[in-house]
Design a protein around this motif. Structure first.
Motif, PDB file in Angstrom:
ATOM      1  N   CYS A 127       0.804  -1.041  -0.005  1.00  0.00           N
ATOM      2  CA  CYS A 127      -0.012  -0.023  -0.119  1.00  0.00           C
ATOM      3  C   CYS A 127       0.913   1.279  -0.004  1.00  0.00           C
ATOM      4  CB  CYS A 127      -1.030   0.035   1.243  1.00  0.00           C
ATOM      5  SG  CYS A 127      -1.901   1.485   1.413  1.00  0.00           S
ATOM      6  N   ASP A 128       0.440   2.025  -0.835  1.00  0.00           N
ATOM      7  CA  ASP A 128       1.352   3.306  -0.906  1.00  0.00           C
ATOM      8  C   ASP A 128       0.210   4.469  -0.749  1.00  0.00           C
ATOM      9  OD1 ASP A 128       3.295   5.519  -0.836  1.00  0.00           O
ATOM     10  OD2 ASP A 128       3.581   4.986  -3.065  1.00  0.00           O
ATOM     11  N   LEU A 129       0.614   5.692  -0.156  1.00  0.00           N
ATOM     12  CA  LEU A 129      -0.280   6.792   0.154  1.00  0.00           C
ATOM     13  C   LEU A 129       0.244   7.928  -0.687  1.00  0.00           C
ATOM     14  CD1 LEU A 129      -1.121   6.182   3.840  1.00  0.00           C
ATOM     15  CD2 LEU A 129      -2.721   5.709   2.156  1.00  0.00           C
ATOM     16  N   PRO A 130       0.268   8.259  -2.154  1.00  0.00           N
ATOM     17  CA  PRO A 130       0.719   9.361  -2.605  1.00  0.00           C
ATOM     18  C   PRO A 130      -0.189  10.407  -2.507  1.00  0.00           C
ATOM     19  CG  PRO A 130      -0.453   7.738  -4.260  1.00  0.00           C
ATOM     20  CD  PRO A 130      -0.367   7.301  -2.603  1.00  0.00           C
ATOM     21  N   VAL A 131       0.539  11.531  -2.532  1.00  0.00           N
ATOM     22  CA  VAL A 131      -0.378  12.972  -2.653  1.00  0.00           C
ATOM     23  C   VAL A 131      -1.021  13.364  -3.869  1.00  0.00           C
ATOM     24  CG1 VAL A 131       0.073  15.469  -2.328  1.00  0.00           C
ATOM     25  CG2 VAL A 131       1.231  13.955  -0.889  1.00  0.00           C
ATOM     26  N   VAL A 132      -2.370  13.556  -3.689  1.00  0.00           N
ATOM     27  CA  VAL A 132      -3.133  13.641  -4.710  1.00  0.00           C
ATOM     28  C   VAL A 132      -3.553  15.178  -4.845  1.00  0.00           C
ATOM     29  CG1 VAL A 132      -3.674  11.345  -5.213  1.00  0.00           C
ATOM     30  CG2 VAL A 132      -5.474  12.999  -4.014  1.00  0.00           C
ATOM     31  N   GLU A 133      -3.473  15.844  -4.052  1.00  0.00           N
ATOM     32  CA  GLU A 133      -3.942  17.493  -3.998  1.00  0.00           C
ATOM     33  C   GLU A 133      -3.002  18.140  -2.759  1.00  0.00           C
ATOM     34  OE1 GLU A 133      -7.939  19.965  -4.073  1.00  0.00           O
ATOM     35  OE2 GLU A 133      -7.878  17.903  -3.787  1.00  0.00           O
ATOM     36  N   VAL A 134      -2.719  19.144  -3.124  1.00  0.00           N
ATOM     37  CA  VAL A 134      -1.854  20.075  -2.015  1.00  0.00           C
ATOM     38  C   VAL A 134      -2.392  21.555  -2.097  1.00  0.00           C
ATOM     39  CG1 VAL A 134       0.379  21.190  -1.201  1.00  0.00           C
ATOM     40  CG2 VAL A 134       0.325  18.825  -2.203  1.00  0.00           C
ATOM     41  N   SER A 135      -2.644  22.045  -1.164  1.00  0.00           N
ATOM     42  CA  SER A 135      -3.089  23.534  -0.947  1.00  0.00           C
ATOM     43  C   SER A 135      -2.309  24.141   0.160  1.00  0.00           C
ATOM     44  CB  SER A 135      -4.513  23.500  -0.695  1.00  0.00           C
ATOM     45  OG  SER A 135      -4.923  24.860  -0.366  1.00  0.00           O
ATOM     46  N   ILE A 136      -1.361  25.134  -0.003  1.00  0.00           N
ATOM     47  CA  ILE A 136      -0.729  25.759   0.862  1.00  0.00           C
ATOM     48  C   ILE A 136      -0.860  27.358   0.697  1.00  0.00           C
ATOM     49  CG2 ILE A 136       1.477  26.439   1.442  1.00  0.00           C
ATOM     50  CD1 ILE A 136       2.576  23.467   0.334  1.00  0.00           C
ATOM     51  N   ARG A 137      -0.851  28.005   1.834  1.00  0.00           N
ATOM     52  CA  ARG A 137      -1.010  29.443   1.913  1.00  0.00           C
ATOM     53  C   ARG A 137       0.332  29.583   2.709  1.00  0.00           C
ATOM     54  NH1 ARG A 137      -5.238  33.915   1.968  1.00  0.00           N
ATOM     55  NH2 ARG A 137      -3.749  35.564   2.589  1.00  0.00           N
ATOM     56  N   TYR A 138       1.174  30.487   2.455  1.00  0.00           N
ATOM     57  CA  TYR A 138       2.407  31.164   2.932  1.00  0.00           C
ATOM     58  C   TYR A 138       2.001  32.460   3.558  1.00  0.00           C
ATOM     59  CZ  TYR A 138       4.513  27.459  -0.014  1.00  0.00           C
ATOM     60  OH  TYR A 138       5.138  26.275  -0.519  1.00  0.00           O
ATOM     61  N   HIS A 139       2.118  32.375   4.977  1.00  0.00           N
ATOM     62  CA  HIS A 139       1.801  33.660   5.385  1.00  0.00           C
ATOM     63  C   HIS A 139       2.888  34.399   5.944  1.00  0.00           C
ATOM     64  CE1 HIS A 139      -2.377  32.196   6.537  1.00  0.00           C
ATOM     65  NE2 HIS A 139      -1.773  30.980   6.390  1.00  0.00           N
ATOM     66  N   ARG A 140       4.024  33.832   6.149  1.00  0.00           N
ATOM     67  CA  ARG A 140       5.379  34.467   6.462  1.00  0.00           C
ATOM     68  C   ARG A 140       6.357  33.612   6.415  1.00  0.00           C
ATOM     69  NH1 ARG A 140       6.029  37.957  12.065  1.00  0.00           N
ATOM     70  NH2 ARG A 140       8.259  38.763  11.829  1.00  0.00           N
ATOM     71  N   ALA A 141       7.498  34.237   5.747  1.00  0.00           N
ATOM     72  CA  ALA A 141       8.669  33.273   5.540  1.00  0.00           C
ATOM     73  C   ALA A 141       9.513  32.963   6.806  1.00  0.00           C
ATOM     74  CB  ALA A 141       9.849  34.061   4.646  1.00  0.00           C
ATOM     75  N   LEU A 142       9.862  31.652   6.814  1.00  0.00           N
ATOM     76  CA  LEU A 142      11.189  31.326   7.895  1.00  0.00           C
ATOM     77  C   LEU A 142      12.297  31.635   7.492  1.00  0.00           C
ATOM     78  CD1 LEU A 142       9.365  27.888   9.159  1.00  0.00           C
ATOM     79  CD2 LEU A 142      10.408  29.799  10.696  1.00  0.00           C
ATOM     80  N   LYS A 143      13.156  31.884   8.388  1.00  0.00           N
ATOM     81  CA  LYS A 143      14.632  32.616   8.032  1.00  0.00           C
ATOM     82  C   LYS A 143      15.534  31.432   8.539  1.00  0.00           C
ATOM     83  CE  LYS A 143      13.354  36.925   7.123  1.00  0.00           C
ATOM     84  NZ  LYS A 143      12.707  37.982   7.508  1.00  0.00           N
ATOM     85  N   MET A 144      16.631  31.433   8.111  1.00  0.00           N
ATOM     86  CA  MET A 144      17.829  30.628   8.624  1.00  0.00           C
ATOM     87  C   MET A 144      18.037  30.535   9.952  1.00  0.00           C
ATOM     88  SD  MET A 144      21.701  30.058   7.317  1.00  0.00           S
ATOM     89  CE  MET A 144      21.456  30.953   5.881  1.00  0.00           C
ATOM     90  N   GLY A 145      18.013  29.702  10.753  1.00  0.00           N
ATOM     91  CA  GLY A 145      18.607  29.674  12.169  1.00  0.00           C
ATOM     92  C   GLY A 145      17.082  29.565  13.054  1.00  0.00           C
ATOM     93  N   GLU A 146      16.059  29.822  12.501  1.00  0.00           N
ATOM     94  CA  GLU A 146      14.697  29.943  13.416  1.00  0.00           C
ATOM     95  C   GLU A 146      14.494  28.514  13.619  1.00  0.00           C
ATOM     96  OE1 GLU A 146      12.690  34.270  11.994  1.00  0.00           O
ATOM     97  OE2 GLU A 146      12.181  32.521  10.789  1.00  0.00           O
ATOM     98  N   SER A 147      13.454  28.282  14.436  1.00  0.00           N
ATOM     99  CA  SER A 147      12.932  27.382  15.079  1.00  0.00           C
ATOM    100  C   SER A 147      11.541  27.450  14.723  1.00  0.00           C
ATOM    101  CB  SER A 147      13.173  26.678  16.351  1.00  0.00           C
ATOM    102  OG  SER A 147      14.623  26.641  16.697  1.00  0.00           O
ATOM    103  N   ALA A 148      10.851  26.233  14.747  1.00  0.00           N
ATOM    104  CA  ALA A 148       9.225  26.237  14.308  1.00  0.00           C
ATOM    105  C   ALA A 148       8.742  24.902  14.756  1.00  0.00           C
ATOM    106  CB  ALA A 148       8.940  26.668  13.056  1.00  0.00           C
ATOM    107  N   ILE A 149       7.338  25.004  14.888  1.00  0.00           N
ATOM    108  CA  ILE A 149       6.443  23.751  14.942  1.00  0.00           C
ATOM    109  C   ILE A 149       5.670  23.651  13.850  1.00  0.00           C
ATOM    110  CG2 ILE A 149       4.671  22.619  16.404  1.00  0.00           C
ATOM    111  CD1 ILE A 149       7.265  23.391  17.926  1.00  0.00           C
ATOM    112  N   VAL A 150       5.616  22.226  13.282  1.00  0.00           N
ATOM    113  CA  VAL A 150       4.995  21.692  12.127  1.00  0.00           C
ATOM    114  C   VAL A 150       4.067  20.931  12.835  1.00  0.00           C
ATOM    115  CG1 VAL A 150       4.719  20.389  10.040  1.00  0.00           C
ATOM    116  CG2 VAL A 150       7.002  21.637  10.360  1.00  0.00           C
ATOM    117  N   LYS A 151       2.358  21.545  12.820  1.00  0.00           N
ATOM    118  CA  LYS A 151       1.356  20.630  13.495  1.00  0.00           C
ATOM    119  C   LYS A 151       0.623  20.042  12.338  1.00  0.00           C
ATOM    120  CE  LYS A 151      -0.886  23.575  15.767  1.00  0.00           C
ATOM    121  NZ  LYS A 151      -1.975  24.659  16.473  1.00  0.00           N
TER     122      LYS A 151
END
Length: 163
Positions: A79-103
């Motif tokens: 079984c594979d689970l390929p991506v068939v649709e993606v929707s992304i909204r970029y609100h603000r750019a992350l920069k080198m050295g910053e940390s973040a949380i992907v939820k």
């Protein structure tokens, strides 16, 4: 499925995220900490747009592993689970050295379609960098066709994750 019981906590990338760990949170969110390294960025030190997709996939695969679904085992089962649709909204750019949380969390299952929601936010939760959704579809690797239903172990684990 693998019988592995490796429950060791992840090793933090640096002191900026020492107190963070991979974990399920309220609202059924799974949290995956990231740190922006030079290879994630363009020459201006801003995260390249495709890097966000890689982080989203890492969070999704780690989230599945946290509920007992090892992606490599799933593929080995055919079984594979390929991506068939993606929707992304970029609100603000992350920069080198910053940390973040992907939820990430599943927000819907329609037959063999699994819809995931994402937010990437600052560690202190004050900045939203990205929101998005990804739709996966279960595919029989041998036949190369969409499956009629999710494997029971996957379906049951995803249902439990949403409770």
């Amino acid at each position: 499925m693998s019988e592995s019981t490796d429950l060791r906590p992840p090793i933090p990338a640096n002191s900026a995220i020492e107190k963070l760990s991979y974990q399920a949170m309220s609202g059924n969110w799974f949290e995956y900490p990231i740190v922006v390294h030079p290879h994630h960025t363009d020459y201006g030190g801003v995260v390249w747009h495709g890097t966000y997709l890689a982080w989203m996939e890492e969070a999704r695969v780690t989230s599945l592993k946290s509920i007992g679904i090892d992606f490599a085992d799933l593929v080995a089962m055919g079984c594979d689970l390929p991506v068939v649709e993606v929707s992304i909204r970029y609100h603000r750019a992350l920069k080198m050295g910053e940390s973040a949380i992907v939820k990430t969390r599943t927000i819907d299952m329609e037959g063999v379609r699994i819809i995931w929601e994402y937010e990437i936010e600052s560690v202190d939760r004050s900045i939203v960098y990205l929101t998005g959704m990804v739709t996966l579809v279960a595919v029989d690797r041998e036949k190369g066709k969409i499956m009629r239903q999710l494997p029971a172990t996957v379906r049951d684990a995803l249902v439990k994750m949403r409770e």
